[in-house]
Structure formats: structure tokens, C-alpha cells
Design an enzyme around this catalytic site. Structure first.
Site, mmCIF file in Angstrom:
data_model
loop_
_atom_site.group_PDB
_atom_site.id
_atom_site.type_symbol
_atom_site.label_atom_id
_atom_site.label_comp_id
_atom_site.label_asym_id
_atom_site.label_seq_id
_atom_site.Cartn_x
_atom_site.Cartn_y
_atom_site.Cartn_z
ATOM 1 C CD GLU A 143 37.909 41.192 34.057
ATOM 2 O OE1 GLU A 143 37.119 40.524 34.731
ATOM 3 O OE2 GLU A 143 37.582 42.105 33.286
ATOM 4 C CG ASP A 187 36.966 38.197 37.352
ATOM 5 O OD1 ASP A 187 36.158 39.135 37.376
ATOM 6 O OD2 ASP A 187 37.360 37.675 36.301
ATOM 7 C CB SER A 230 34.193 41.266 34.364
ATOM 8 O OG SER A 230 34.221 42.653 34.444
#
Length: 527
Positions: A233, A237, A439
Site C-alpha cells: 500500500e 501510494d 488506493s
């Protein structure tokens, strides 16, 4: 979970959210500084100005401080706005302070947290001066549910995969669309032991950043970067906000959220209340089901979002990866399950799309996981009522899910979207394909808004701040409209796994659509 009662002398930290003043005035200020037709558009407030507007009354401060001190609690830290107090005390004192609370240590997979097994109460005299006490109940979700928005779904078959080059091609970013303004910056916020590795970021940029000027390192880490392996994650990002928001100074907020009794999202909000100098764009790929949170907590978090908006900060949240979601009620009638903060009226929420043809850069269709729908808690804000949602309801009236599944008068989300399917990410030095989720789309949109801010700042204009009032006035101009595909929902006889469907103009699956960067830049570059 293993759990055991904690010893009375064990120390824990609680966060007291003090009632603020002038919330209506704050909301009205946000409306004025965010509406391009207002004479106050772009006239954002400093942290000092926000503090003097919302600071708790002297009575509130006095009552709460006196209450804590009367229990011997003196080890407290406040923030610039004086509306959060973080205090350390023993379990015994906490249980006396908050009747009903009983602290246990919960252990799972080597992680441990202190939480209360029972609901707490506060004395009537104090109750009216507090929004909530944080650090008692919120257990970190298990495994994959850490963040709704991080389903790295592995797929079989061949796919060219999404890389910075593909994104720049689809959204019409040229090689010269990179940041140059000195006073511009952007940030991602991570929770729950998600870390990035600087070596992964450098490797990613050397592999995929060849066609445009970029940075290969984060300028500032706020919080503690743990050791351990890089998180998919966090890597996703940071790699993608820095490749669409290319060459813009980037910060990384990291909140492990396991330093005993703190809910990590709350820690991040407290940080924002305490920093006068912050990046203009923050993207966050984190969410919880609305029904798992208390309304008092969500209302207070909304106030924190408003405070960021009046300061000129753009907050972007992933819409989630569960489509419309589903709450199984036990009876025959299920309902959709909105996600928060995606459902907050004071943030810009980003949904997901995929290419119609996975082998080419073609037009986009709905990614079936793209979170969207209607809040059960927050009413529909003025900026979206007539033009967006009413139009959608009329256009697709015949194919809407039964009304009993959702609250048609709630805040509708997402606001816009971007590709969320089959990304390449470098993680632990290995290029990894097939990473998907909103995301991914959120930092991509965030990076583009950073580039628009860059151009605005160079012209002496304010940053965009809270984007929605302006976005909805564009009525889809400068965005690629997504009109195909539906997202997931309850697997039952009534809706058979189908939630809402994309339609011309705005829809609760992809919002207004995906960015056509040069068109969006010119639409957002005046006044």
C-alpha cells in the site's frame, strides 16, 4: 485475539476531543473560500486564524482540565488549536475517570493493543464539553481489512499493466508537465505499519520515470518509519503520487497506530491540527464501514476535514474496493454499506476504472470494485444535489437498485475516478504486477492536482483547497466521462451482486469521470 485484563498500574494514552466553537461559521467559511463564484474564493485561513475561530471556550477548557486534574491526570499534551488533549494515565485511573470502561490487552499475530471491553461514560458535567474520548474501542481490523482500499488482486493472463508512462499517455500529461514551484508540496498518509523503502522508490523511478523530470526521494517523513518489509500500500501510494505529481516535493506521514491505545487515523488528524506548514494535497487510501464508527467520532473528524479545507488543503480519499458494499442484516433484506471517510462531504473521493481493452490504452470503464454510493449519516451537500445526483437518478431510474438498499438523500460518492486496475509497483526491490484498488487511483489524481496547484502558485493564485464545489460546477467538463459498467454489491436475490452502474455525466461509481489533464488544468487555472 488473545485477551487478558491489564494490571491497574499499566500506562495508557487517551485522546480527549474537546468541543469546538463556531462550527457553523467554519462550514460557511469553507463554502465561501471553496466556491469559485464567491468573492472570498481562495482566501484561505492560517492555522492561527482557524484556531481562533474554533478553539474550545474557556469554560470547556477549564471544565475538562479540572476534571482530569481531579483524577490526578497531569501528563497531557495539547495541540495548537487546543481542541485535542492527549493524556497518559494508568489503567486504574482511566477506569475511574470513565465509568464502564475495563481495559484488556488484546494480542494477535504478535501485535498487542490496549482497549476497553465495555462502553465508557463520562460525568454529565463534562459530557457537554467533549465530542468523544479516543483510544478505548477501536481495534485494528484483521489482515486484509486494514484498508478497504488495498486489494492487490492477482489475475491470470497477459496485461501490459499500468505504469507512469501509461498514465501520462491516457491522461494527456506531456513530458513538461512536472512541478517547478518552490512553495508546492504533496503528501501521502499511511496507517497500520505500512512503510515504504527509499530503495524501492529509487528503483521504481529508475525503471519507470525515464520520460519526465522527477524526484527519487521523499523530502520529509513525519512520524516513525519502521524497519520490516515494505508495504504494498505504502509503496504504491508514494511511487504513483510522485510519478503523476512529478518533481513536486513530497512528504510521507506514517502512523503505525499500534503505539498502544491510539487509533492511527486520529493520530494523523491531531498532527494536522498542530502543524502550521503542510503540503497542499494529501492522499489517503484508508477507510472503515460507516456503521462500525460512532456518529460523534465521524462528525468530529468531519470538522477536522473542514479545518483542513479552509486552510487551502485538498484531502483525497480512496472510495474503497467493495463496490456498494453489503451489510447482511440477518433478515431477508440486506443493505449497501457506505465507507467513511469516503462518504464525508468535506473531502474529494476517488473511485476506480479499468481499460476497456487491457492490451491497449483505450477508453475507461468501471472497475467493478470501485467504492461508491450514498452515506447513511451525512446529508447530501448543496454542491452536488441538483446537477449531479438528481440528473443521475432520472437518467437511470429504471435500473436503480431497490430504494431500501441505500439512502438516496445522503452524501453521494465518489466525486471523480482514475485507473485502479493492474498497476506495476516496486516492492522490496522487486517489480510486481497486478496491484489493483482505488488506493492506486487516489494518489494518481492527487499528483495531477499538485501539478495544477503548481501552475496556480506560479501565477500568484491560491492552491485549490477543497475541490468539490468547483469540481461540481464544471459539470464534467475537462473529465473523461465513464459510462460503462457496474460495481459489486450484495450477492442476494434482489440485486444479485450488482450495485450502481455508470451513466453519462456524474454517477455513484466513477463520479464525474477521469482527468483529462490539460483540459482540467485550463479549467482550474483562472481566479
Amino acid at each position: 485475539f488473545l485477551n487478558r485484563r491489564v494490571s491497574p498500574t499499566e500506562e495508557l494514552e487517551l485522546t480527549f476531543a474537546l468541543k469546538q466553537q463556531n462550527i457553523h461559521m467554519l462550514e460557511e467559511t469553507l463554502r465561501l473560500v471553496s466556491d469559485p463564484d464567491s468573492s472570498r474564493y481562495g482566501k484561505h485561513l492560517s492555522l492561527d486564524e482557524v484556531a481562533s475561530l474554533v478553539r474550545p471556550s474557556q469554560l470547556t477548557q477549564k471544565v475538562v482540565h479540572h476534571w482530569l486534574q481531579s483524577h490526578g491526570i497531569t501528563n497531557c499534551q495539547t495541540v495548537h488549536t487546543q481542541d485535542f488533549l492527549q493524556c497518559t494515565m494508568t489503567a486504574k485511573v482511566a477506569e475511574t475517570l470513565l465509568p464502564g470502561s475495563r481495559f484488556h490487552r488484546y494480542i494477535r499475530d504478535g501485535q498487542s493493543v490496549l482497549r476497553s471491553s465495555g462502553p465508557y461514560s463520562v460525568h454529565d458535567d463534562v459530557h457537554q464539553h467533549l465530542d468523544f474520548v479516543g483510544g478505548l474501542h477501536r481495534l485494528p481490523p484483521k489482515g486484509k481489512d486494514l484498508s478497504k482500499a488495498s486489494s492487490e488482486r492477482l489475475k491470470t493472463g497477459v496485461h501490459l499493466g499500468v505504469t507512469p508512462t501509461i498514465l501520462r499517455s491516457r491522461y494527456n500529461l506531456s513530458t513538461t508537465d512536472v512541478g517547478t514551484a518552490q512553495n508546492n508540496s504533496q503528501a501521502v498518509a499511511q496507517f497500520l505499519e505500512q512503510y515504504y523503502h527509499p530503495a524501492d522508490l529509487a528503483e521504481f523511478m529508475s525503471l519507470y520515470g525515464g520520460g519526465f523530470k522527477h524526484r527519487s526521494a521523499v523530502d520529509r517523513v513525519v512520524g516513525k518509519q519502521g524497519g520490516g518489509k515494505a508495504g504494498i500500500e505504502a509503496s504504491l501510494d508514494i511511487e504513483y503520487i510522485m510519478s503523476t505529481g512529478a518533481n513536486v516535493s513530497t512528504w510521507f506521514f506514517t502512523n503505525p497506530g499500534r503505539h498502544e491505545s491510539q487509533e492511527p487515523f486520529l493520530q494523523w488528524m491531531v498532527l494536522l491540527s498542530n502543524m502550521s506548514d503542510l503540503p497542499w494535497v494529501h492522499t489517503i487510501s484508508y477507510g472503515d464501514d460507516e456503521d462500525s464508527l460512532s456518529v460523534a467520532y465521524m462528525m468530529r473528524i468531519n470538522t477536522e476535514f473542514m479545518k483542513a479545507g479552509v486552510r487551502g488543503i485538498s484531502l483525497l480519499f480512496a472510495s474503497g474496493d467493495s463496490g456498494a458494499g453489503c451489510k447482511h442484516t440477518g433478515s431477508k433484506q440486506n443493505t449497501f454499506r457506505p465507507s467513511f471517510p469516503a462518504s464525508s462531504p468535506y473531502v474529494t473521493t476517488v473511485g476506480g476504472t479499468s481499460f476497456k481493452n487491457p492490451f491497449k490504452v483505450t477508453y475507461e470503464v468501471t472497475d467493478y470494485i470501485s467504492g461508491g454510493g450514498f452515506s447513511n449519516v451525512f446529508t447530501m451537500p448543496d454542491y452536488q444535489v441538483t446537477v449531479a445526483v438528481n440528473g443521475y437518478m432520472k437518467t437511470v431510474a429504471a435500473s436503480l437498485p431497490p430504494q431500501s438498499y441505500y439512502n438516496a438523500s445522503g452524501r453521494a460518492y465518489p466525486d471523480m475516478a482514475a485507473l485502479s486496475d493492474n498497476y506495476w509497483v516496486v516492492i522490496n526491490r522487486v517489480p510486481t504486477p497486478w496491484v489493483s484498488g482505488t488506493s492506486a487511483s487516489t494518489p494518481v489524481v492527487g499528483g495531477m492536482l499538485s501539478l495544477i496547484n503548481d501552475q496556480r502558485l506560479l501565477k500568484g493564485l491560491s492552491p485549490l483547497g477543497f475541490l468539490n464545489p468547483r469540481l461540481y460546477k464544471l459539470k464534467g467538463q475537462a473529465l473523461f466521462d465513464v459510462t460503462e459498467g457496474c460495481h459489486l454489491a450484495c450477492l442476494d436475490e434482489q440485486v444479485q451482486g450488482k450495485g450502481f452502474c455508470a451513466a453519462p455525466s456524474w454517477d455513484p461509481v466513477t463520479g464525474w469521470g477521469t482527468p483529462d489533464y490539460p483540459a482540467l488544468l485550463s479549467a482550474l487555472l483562472d481566479n
